[in-house]
Design an enzyme around this catalytic site. Structure first.
Site, short mmCIF file in Angstrom:
data_model
loop_
_atom_site.label_atom_id
_atom_site.label_comp_id
_atom_site.label_asym_id
_atom_site.label_seq_id
_atom_site.Cartn_x
_atom_site.Cartn_y
_atom_site.Cartn_z
N HIS A 1 9.19 -5.42 3.76
CA HIS A 1 8.32 -4.43 3.16
C HIS A 1 7.12 -4.59 3.57
O HIS A 1 6.53 -5.34 2.85
CB HIS A 1 8.39 -4.17 1.88
N HIS A 2 6.31 -3.25 3.69
CA HIS A 2 5.36 -3.11 3.91
C HIS A 2 4.26 -4.00 3.31
O HIS A 2 3.01 -4.09 3.01
CB HIS A 2 4.45 -2.26 5.24
N ALA A 3 4.50 -3.52 1.74
CA ALA A 3 3.93 -4.60 0.50
C ALA A 3 3.00 -5.51 0.70
O ALA A 3 2.83 -6.24 -0.08
CB ALA A 3 4.29 -3.41 -0.66
#
Length: 460
Positions: free
Chosen positions: A137-139
């Protein structure tokens, strides 16, 4: 109370990537030469830095006010390792392994979220197709952080005791300039112009509609994925044709030339010479360019911190008809990128985004970011990978490719270099661009045309 003491708030960028309109998952494809040994991959993960980094060992949780936090948890690697023993040809048909993997990644890019009851990453083993798919996930971090983490799990093929080295490691991403008064004035002027355009893109300014245009809701449309293959030696040959040109200049020359050729095929009568198509590009803002030393990324005091440390640049390309000089595309790209690099557009976009997130919240920041994507035509990124051939679990890697969750753009491009090769994944909305293989061929032919022109120019 004990949990709250361990909880860590998400960064503003991390919160942005969890919003419904701007959620992003990075899918990295690692092809291998030999059959995959699932136990060996599991052993690599258990012994890697990945399980020592707090982001990969934390759940994303929300408090009673809906604010997101990271909460440390025990990691069960078996829940993150998803093994596909059977060939996927039953689902995708009798096509090549590469096409099957691309079809699988294209399907992952639309409506395939990561479960929030475990840390936000997975590893899919496509056993029959000799491909390992890392879903992150880019988070958790940006492309530089996540690729650096991925390669920390690999070893050099010629020296299994050593981790891969990356191009650009130890070099400054922003070379020192001599700040004359004239240079300073140009910096101020270009920054004002580009930041103003950036803000207008978030409001109403948009590209003219073409066969490549996306728009609101297009991120939910079915996707196709095709791979453009480039030789770095060819890109270096083209780079030498223009003084002080870079690989990024060549890449944008190739994009301009290739997209112009594709538009000639799809809509030759509908376009005016010089039509602008705007791309959104992410720019690493760390002091060092390229991939990072993973130990420094994990050290918050190093200045090369982990996370999402990038700004956005809007990079225009201009349509020219098929009889144009191939090297003219490179000259135009270099002129545009030189002005962009002289400006402070990328740091300002980062600061503006941080300010909006901190003051007005993630929802408004997500709306503005989404509008920028709806008002531009494509996304492009370029990550410089390892110099040497690498192995994972003792298995030699044959390619490294990356793509992401689909965006409102009808076309998204991610290039990753590995050794002397560079592969660009071209993800398209197939109802708008039904023939990505044709588009990919336009890019590959554009580089070869530019290489032939550069060699001819060198002889004269």
């Amino acid at each position: 109370m004990g949990n709250m003491e361990r909880d860590e708030p998400l960064s503003p960028a991390g919160r942005l990537f969890l919003q419904p309109d701007t959620t992003q998952i990075i899918n990295c494809l690692l092809g291998v030469e030999k059959p995959i040994d699932a136990d060996a991959i599991k052993a690599v993960i258990n012994d890697s830095v990945l399980l020592k980094h707090p982001r990969f060992c934390s759940l994303m949780v929300k408090d009673s006010c809906g604010r997101e936090y990271w909460r440390r948890t025990e990691v069960d690697v078996d829940r993150h390792l998803i093994v596909f023993d059977k060939p996927l040809s039953d689902e995708y048909g009798s096509i090549s392994d590469e096409d099957i993997v691309n079809e699988y990644a294209a399907d992952l890019s639309v409506s395939s979220p990561l479960s929030t009851d475990k840390p936000l990453w997975e590893i899919h083993l496509l056993m029959a197709h000799r491909c390992i798919v890392f879903r992150l996930h880019h988070a958790l971090g940006d492309g530089i952080s996540l690729m650096s983490m991925l390669l920390s799990c690999c070893r050099r093929a010629d020296d299994p005791m050593q981790q891969p080295t990356a191009r650009g490691l130890g070099t400054s991403s922003t070379p020192r300039r001599r700040w004359s008064l004239w240079t300073l004035l140009k910096v101020v002027w270009y920054t004002l112009v580009y930041v103003l355009e950036f803000m207008l893109r978030a409001l109403w300014l948009k590209d003219k509609k073409t066969v490549l245009s996306g728009g609101a809701g297009v991120e939910l449309w079915p996707r196709k994925l095709a791979t453009a293959r480039f030789r770095l030696d060819d890109m270096k040959t083209v780079k030498k044709a223009i003084a002080n040109a870079t690989i990024n200049d060549v890449l944008f020359g190739v994009l301009t030339c290739g997209i112009s050729r594709y538009l000639d095929i799809r809509s030759p009568k509908d376009l005016g010479e010089g039509l602008q198509l705007t791309g959104a590009a992410m720019v690493n803002l760390r002091p060092q360019a390229g991939l990072q030393d993973i130990s420094k990324l994990m050290d918050n005091d190093s200045g090369t911190r982990w996370g999402n440390k990038f700004g956005m640049m809007l990079l225009p390309i201009y349509y020219h008809r098929g009889d144009s000089d191939p090297l003219q595309f490179l000259k135009s790209a270099k002129s545009m990128i030189d002005k962009k690099k002289l400006s402070l557009e990328a740091p300002c976009s980062y600061k503006i985004g941080h300010f909006v997130m901190s003051v007005f919240g993630a929802k408004l920041a997500s709306i503005l970011n989404y509008r920028i994507l709806c008002n531009t035509t494509f996304t492009i990124s370029n990550i410089i990978g390892p110099h040497e051939d690498i192995t994972v679990g003792g298995n030699p890697a044959t390619y490294i490719r990356a793509t992401s969750t689909s965006l409102p753009h009808a076309i998204t491009m991610h290039m990753v270099s590995y050794g002397e090769r560079a592969d660009m994944q071209v993800l398209v909305a197939k109802d708008l661009i039904p023939d990505p293989q044709v588009l990919v061929k336009c890019f590959e032919d554009a580089l070869l045309e530019m290489k032939d022109a550069a060699e001819a120019a060198a002889k004269t």
